[in-house]
Design an enzyme around this catalytic site. Structure first.
Site, PDB file in Angstrom:
ATOM      1  N   ASP A  17     -52.666  23.545 -11.551  1.00 36.88           N
ATOM      2  CA  ASP A  17     -52.039  23.294 -10.304  1.00 36.88           C
ATOM      3  C   ASP A  17     -52.727  22.130  -9.762  1.00 36.88           C
ATOM      4  O   ASP A  17     -54.062  21.994 -10.021  1.00 36.88           O
ATOM      5  CB  ASP A  17     -52.092  24.480  -9.345  1.00 36.88           C
ATOM      6  CG  ASP A  17     -51.227  24.405  -8.190  1.00 36.88           C
ATOM      7  OD1 ASP A  17     -50.145  23.577  -8.244  1.00 36.88           O
ATOM      8  OD2 ASP A  17     -51.373  25.302  -7.290  1.00 36.88           O
ATOM      9  N   ARG A  30     -45.948  11.664  -6.343  1.00 37.32           N
ATOM     10  CA  ARG A  30     -46.112  13.023  -7.083  1.00 37.32           C
ATOM     11  C   ARG A  30     -45.851  12.723  -8.504  1.00 37.32           C
ATOM     12  O   ARG A  30     -46.701  13.388  -9.430  1.00 37.32           O
ATOM     13  CB  ARG A  30     -45.066  13.763  -6.633  1.00 37.32           C
ATOM     14  CG  ARG A  30     -45.386  14.251  -5.114  1.00 37.32           C
ATOM     15  CD  ARG A  30     -44.314  15.427  -4.741  1.00 37.32           C
ATOM     16  NE  ARG A  30     -44.511  16.462  -5.613  1.00 37.32           N
ATOM     17  CZ  ARG A  30     -45.586  17.562  -5.215  1.00 37.32           C
ATOM     18  NH1 ARG A  30     -46.141  17.479  -4.481  1.00 37.32           N
ATOM     19  NH2 ARG A  30     -45.607  18.599  -6.098  1.00 37.32           N
ATOM     20  N   ASN A  65     -40.398  26.550  -9.903  1.00 35.17           N
ATOM     21  CA  ASN A  65     -40.480  24.780  -9.688  1.00 35.17           C
ATOM     22  C   ASN A  65     -39.111  24.154  -9.961  1.00 35.17           C
ATOM     23  O   ASN A  65     -39.149  22.979  -9.731  1.00 35.17           O
ATOM     24  CB  ASN A  65     -41.495  24.448 -10.974  1.00 35.17           C
ATOM     25  CG  ASN A  65     -43.101  24.675 -10.634  1.00 35.17           C
ATOM     26  OD1 ASN A  65     -43.750  25.174 -11.506  1.00 35.17           O
ATOM     27  ND2 ASN A  65     -43.365  24.951  -9.442  1.00 35.17           N
TER      28      ASN A  65
END
Ligand code: IPE
Ligand code: IPE
Ligand code: MG
Length: 255
Positions: A17, A30, A65
């Site tokens: 993570d 990102r 996700n």
């Protein structure tokens, strides 16, 4: 960082993570954080293989996700596709077997095909088993196992009173894998996020603030060293563990 080579965890699981926050720290998007995260995956696979870890399970994509913005999900598919194309040779050379848990039908057709191929072509490798959790959710896994068992009861393949923990475990996607000895979660979050819920009943948990793209071999060694200092009691008391060890019993405090 010193670790004891004779007391290694057999199975390490990692919740990788922090790619997004790493990107933010570096003032980039990102997706570039995920790219950097993929490099950290390569490195950790190599390190575990070098150290002699037998099973490495990486949480690469949760069912949840897949609900992220489309561009991010697509970018993750592309990265996975690239990873599989580039790493297959390396996995073969290093005699690493690739497996997956999760529902790979939810991945792009390309990635799914490559995964099937990679799993087949590495099936005989025995140095290390690398399991990628992709479109994986612990609750789904348990629920599907329960459904399948009910079907098998109704079909007469098994009987209700035959079901025990071992049998339940064999209905999970991790069937055949030992439970993780050590779970590592990066990025300073203290939660499990629907990973290996059944399997982590007695797993040692290790949390680090390091963001996944920054996770290095040194961080892995630190986690293993921390694991090695713990006493795994499995609900018993210390004296019983020693006794069991002398008798070569089932208590695996010396993994
Ligand atoms: C982990 O990094 C990678 C995946 C979940 C695919 P994140 O993308 O969750 O990074 P943060 O938590 O936003 O920093
Ligand atoms: C867990 O991370 C899933 C993976 C690392 C693949 P998340 O970033 O999805 O978890 P939450 O949302 O912080 O719990
Ligand atoms: Mg996250």
């Amino acid at each position: 960082m010193e670790i004891n080579r004779y007391k290694l965890p057999q199975h390490i699981a990692i919740i990788m993570d922090g790619n997004g926050r790493w990107a933010k720290q570096h003032a980039i998007g990102r997706i570039r954080g995920h790219k950097k995260g993929a490099q950290a995956v390569r490195a950790v696979v190599r390190s575990c293989r070098e150290i002699g870890i037998k099973h490495l399970t990486l949480f690469a994509l949760s069912t949840e996700n897949l609900g992220r913005p489309k561009e991010e999900v697509n970018a993750l598919m592309t990265l996975l596709d690239e990873y599989l194309s580039k790493e297959l040779n390396e996995l073969q050379k290093q005699e690493i077997r690739l497996t997956t848990i999760g529902n790979i039908d939810n991945l792009s057709a390309n990635v799914k095909d490559k995964l099937i191929q990679a799993k087949e072509s590495t099936a005989d490798n025995q140095r290390m088993i690398l399991t990628l959790a992709l479109s994986y959710g612990g609750r789904d896994e348990i629920m599907f196992a329960a459904k399948k068992m009910i079907q098998d009861i109704n079909g007469g393949q098994i009987k209700l009173n035959e079901i025990d923990q071992d049998m339940f475990g064999r209905y999970l996607q991790t069937s055949g894998l030992p439970d993780p000895d050590l779970l590592i979660r990066t990025s300073g979050e203290y939660r499990i996020s629907n990973f290996l819920l059944w399997q982590m009943a007695y797993t040692e948990l290790y949390f680090t603030d390091v963001l996944w793209p920054d996770f290095k071999k040194e961080d892995l060694l630190k986690a293993i060293a921390s694991y090695q200092q713990r006493e795994r009691r499995f609900g018993l008391i210390s004296e019983q563990l020693d006794q069991n060890n002398e008798q070569g019993g089932i208590i695996r405090s010396q993994d």
